[in-house]
Design an enzyme around this catalytic site. Structure first.
Site, mmCIF file in Angstrom:
data_model
loop_
_atom_site.group_PDB
_atom_site.id
_atom_site.type_symbol
_atom_site.label_atom_id
_atom_site.label_comp_id
_atom_site.label_asym_id
_atom_site.label_seq_id
_atom_site.Cartn_x
_atom_site.Cartn_y
_atom_site.Cartn_z
ATOM 1 C CB CYS A 58 -1.171 0.202 -3.701
ATOM 2 S SG CYS A 58 -2.425 1.007 -4.691
ATOM 3 C CG HIS A 69 2.546 1.711 -5.066
ATOM 4 N ND1 HIS A 69 2.020 0.968 -6.093
ATOM 5 C CD2 HIS A 69 1.571 2.575 -4.676
ATOM 6 C CE1 HIS A 69 0.771 1.364 -6.314
ATOM 7 N NE2 HIS A 69 0.478 2.342 -5.481
ATOM 8 C CG ASN A 74 -1.579 3.286 -8.597
ATOM 9 O OD1 ASN A 74 -1.270 2.096 -8.522
ATOM 10 N ND2 ASN A 74 -1.980 3.994 -7.560
#
Ligand code: UT7
Length: 327
Positions: A114, A254, A284
């Protein structure tokens, strides 16, 4: 020395929308749990035989080339951050270049889960600062649906598919990537990973039967590290640039969990109204969350805005980048 300025941004998400209501029919979950624990309402899923991350990356890059009036032959380097490459090899960056007509330049993938987009942005900006290259494309893309077990309620509600791409160019007026911190710690390797498919556990009937080709996450363990490290690294980059929450126009976090985002903003003293949020729409999307935020909020950005981009992910990897917006 020139700074590496972001001079354009484009994003792409596939059409199909997987809602919380549809997930309720697939696994033992409910909209109330997903919304209150994560902030996610829906996510986009790439459907279609033979379409991988490169498909979405190429869409984002094509849009970026059009928007910035850039011819493929003028691009000097393309870096793709992804955890879901089309193949083990060749790299997805190579495939994207081929699909959009970019030839004979360097292109490579970055694997930092990520945090991949911030790693790639940090690397790309060095080539601009040294004067080596003048036009660099950084892509963040993931087709998380390819590695999600849609019978596992602890992970299947979290992730979605998408892509974002930015153009980096030299700027001599002080706009662009001002500072960045990237970090990693292998202590996290078993808390969030895809066990099989690489060289340690190549695919076998057994690995498939054991669901080792899907994302495994120990959510609460990752949550603890994410809350601490995303906040700490944001604070670190702000402090060493003498910035307080007041000086920041936007926190670009994020998008893994709304609660992690809120905790990070609180820790560094950034008003909730100055935090980019789109987790409710996309879930996500791993390496794509930060460029997709910039894309969604592009019309609200002003030249000179101070942005803190922050990420945390598998590995563990994490980082923060201070950007002075250039347009
Ligand atoms: O982007 C990369 C980095 N990743 C992250 O930053 C993610 C970090 N972790 C998280 O965001 C959170 O840990 C999750 C959203 C994954 C989970 O939230 P949580 O508050 O930590 O919940 P939990 O895992 O402790 O689960 C609480 C309960 C459990 O039931 P019991 O044992 O208390 O009876 C779970 O089985 O919720 C249950 N549960 C669910 N219930 C309904 C887990 N998933 C679901 C679900 N629907 N989808």
């Amino acid at each position: 020395m020139s700074k590496a300025a972001i001079t354009g941004i484009h994003g792409y998400v596939p059409d199909y929308i997987l809602t919380n209501a549809e997930l309720e029919r697939m696994v033992d979950t409910n909209d109330e749990w997903i919304t209150s624990r994560t902030g996610i309402k829906e996510r986009h899923i790439l459907k279609g035989e033979g379409l991988g991350s490169s498909h979405m990356g190429a869409k984002a890059v094509t849009g970026l080339l059009e928007k910035t009036n850039t011819r493929p032959e003028d691009v000097d380097l393309l870096i793709c951050a992804t955890t879901t490459p089309d193949y083990v090899f060749p790299g997805t960056a190579n495939l994207i270049c081929d699909m959009v007509g970019i030839r004979n330049i360097g292109s490579f993938d970055i694997q930092a889960a990520c945090s991949g987009f911030l790693y790639a942005l940090t690397i790309g900006s060095q080539f601009i600062e040294t004067g080596k290259y003048r036009k660099i494309i950084i892509v963040g893309v993931d087709k998380m649906s390819a590695i999600i077990d849609y019978t596992d309620r602890t992970t299947c509600v979290l992730f979605g598919d998408g892509a974002g791409a930015v153009m980096l160019e030299p700027n001599n007026e002080g706009y662009g990537v001002i500072d960045s911190v990237i970090k990693s710690d292998g202590v996290g390797q078993y808390h969030l990973f895809q066990k099989a498919g690489g060289s340690r556990y190549p695919p076998t009937h057994e690995t498939v039967e054991k669901h080792w080709h899907y994302v495994y996450q120990d959510g609460p363990a990752v949550f603890k590290f994410a809350v601490k490290n995303m906040a700490d690294v944001s604070a670190e980059v702000m402090e060493r640039n003498q910035l307080t929450g007041e000086d920041i126009a936007w926190l670009v976090p994020h998008q893994a969990n709304r609660r992690i985002i809120d905790a990070t903003a609180h820790r560094v003293g950034i008003d909730p109204g100055k935090v980019m949020i789109n987790i409710h729409k996309y879930g996500n999307t791993t390496a794509a969350t930060i460029p997709l935020c910039l894309y969604d909020y592009e019309s609200q950005l002003k030249k000179g805005d101070n942005l803190i981009l922050a990420a945390f992910g598998g590995g563990f990897t994490w980082g923060a980048v201070y950007v002075k917006w250039a347009y």
